[in-house]
Design a protein around this motif. Structure first.
Motif, PDB file in Angstrom:
ATOM      1  N   CYS A   1     -90.698  -0.535 -24.718  1.00 49.31           N
ATOM      2  CA  CYS A   1     -91.907  -0.120 -25.436  1.00 49.31           C
ATOM      3  C   CYS A   1     -93.087  -0.954 -24.958  1.00 49.31           C
ATOM      4  N   ILE A   2     -94.186  -0.271 -24.652  1.00 48.90           N
ATOM      5  CA  ILE A   2     -95.436  -0.939 -24.276  1.00 48.90           C
ATOM      6  C   ILE A   2     -96.376  -0.887 -25.469  1.00 48.90           C
TER       7      ILE A   2
ATOM      8  N   VAL B   1     -95.076   4.218 -24.713  1.00 49.48           N
ATOM      9  CA  VAL B   1     -96.326   3.610 -25.180  1.00 49.48           C
ATOM     10  C   VAL B   1     -96.467   3.976 -26.645  1.00 49.48           C
TER      11      VAL B   1
ATOM     12  N   ASP C   1     -96.058   9.024 -24.189  1.00 50.52           N
ATOM     13  CA  ASP C   1     -97.397   8.463 -24.289  1.00 50.52           C
ATOM     14  C   ASP C   1     -97.910   8.617 -25.714  1.00 50.52           C
ATOM     15  N   GLU C   2     -97.719   7.589 -26.532  1.00 48.06           N
ATOM     16  CA  GLU C   2     -98.144   7.603 -27.933  1.00 48.06           C
ATOM     17  C   GLU C   2     -97.787   8.933 -28.604  1.00 48.06           C
TER      18      GLU C   2
ATOM     19  N   LEU D   1     -98.652   4.671 -17.536  1.00 48.32           N
ATOM     20  CA  LEU D   1     -97.616   5.695 -17.651  1.00 48.32           C
ATOM     21  C   LEU D   1     -97.908   6.866 -16.711  1.00 48.32           C
TER      22      LEU D   1
ATOM     23  N   LYS E   1    -102.449   1.159 -21.044  1.00 51.06           N
ATOM     24  CA  LYS E   1    -101.055   1.580 -21.278  1.00 51.06           C
ATOM     25  C   LYS E   1    -100.818   3.021 -20.824  1.00 51.06           C
ATOM     26  N   SER E   2    -101.663   3.941 -21.275  1.00 53.62           N
ATOM     27  CA  SER E   2    -101.483   5.358 -20.929  1.00 53.62           C
ATOM     28  C   SER E   2    -101.728   5.603 -19.448  1.00 53.62           C
TER      29      SER E   2
END
Length: 258
Positions: free
Chosen positions: A39-40, A210, A179-180, A52, A48-49
């Motif tokens: 996990c980031i 993320v 991604d979130e 990815l 972060k995104s």
């Protein structure tokens, strides 16, 4: 075998309207082993995104190396890639990487099962019968076997995101990027998506996530990575990062979100 490895990945966005360049990734090095859940975490704008998106070529990098399943796909210096794979070879490697976005990106004019069948038929060349059977199994897995013939607009956000996860899985990736995946959801719908993700983790799927969901990171991750202003500042077990982080920035961030 490491499923994802990056060495010194850097990326700069060049500003428009007189704004200067923005260095969004600064020599990011990270390894995700087979069956590992990483996990980031970090504040908005940490890169972060973007990081990815570099892993499946949604963003190109300026410099650094990217390996998928120990195979070097990209080795950039000064914006030029010195690895010359055939289009087919690169395509085959990138098919091993599935991605789930913040916004579900489902085709609104297709039913749930049609959304799941599309890529396996056109890209993996499965027969419609095989693709339908697999899609039904995946919808059962994410708890939506009763929504086969409905359209995305008839689903809640949480249900749409579970369909998006099933759609990514329909391509049989070896690695899943998230991604979130819960950031666009109402709070009461977050749990149903996280439960599906926990199930994937328990089944041994390699995952790079993320997330702003600290409870998920603490519970499901094998490793937690803290990013700040385009750099990896700290990496460790969930227990280490959440209980006794070494970096002051990590500590400040966790105090602000927990």
């Amino acid at each position: 075998m490491s499923m994802i490895k990056t060495i010194d990945v850097s990326k700069t966005f060049h500003g428009k309207n007189g704004r200067g360049p923005l260095e969004v990734l600064k020599k990011v090095s990270l390894t995700v082993e087979q069956r590992e859940v990483v996990c980031i975490i970090g504040p908005s704008g940490a890169g972060k995104s973007t990081y990815l998106r570099t892993l499946n070529r949604l963003e190109t990098i300026d410099s650094g190396k990217i390996y998928i399943e120990d195979k070097l796909l990209f080795d950039y210096t000064g914006g030029v890639n010195s690895v010359h794979l055939s289009h087919q070879e690169l395509h085959t490697s990138l098919l091993e990487v599935g991605m789930v976005f913040q916004n579900f990106n489902l085709f609104p004019h297709k039913t749930v099962i049609e959304n799941l069948m599309l890529s396996p038929v056109h890209v993996r060349k499965l027969s419609p019968e095989e693709a339908r059977e697999k899609a039904n199994q995946l919808l059962d897995r994410v708890g939506l076997s009763d929504k086969v013939d409905v359209y995305p607009s008839q689903l809640s956000g949480g249900q749409q995101q579970r369909v998006a996860i099933a759609r990514a899985l329909s391509m049989e990736p070896k690695i899943m990027l998230f991604d979130e995946p819960t950031s666009a959801l109402d709070p009461e719908l977050v749990g149903e998506v996280l439960n599906v993700m926990k199930g994937l983790a328990q089944a041994g799927m390699t995952m790079l996530v993320v997330t702003h969901e600290m409870g998920f990171a603490r519970e499901a991750a094998d490793k937690v990575v803290f990013m700040f202003e385009g750099s990896v500042l700290e990496t460790g077990s969930p227990d280490k990062i959440f209980s006794s982080p070494d970096n002051d920035r990590t500590r400040q961030f966790l105090q602000s979100v927990l």
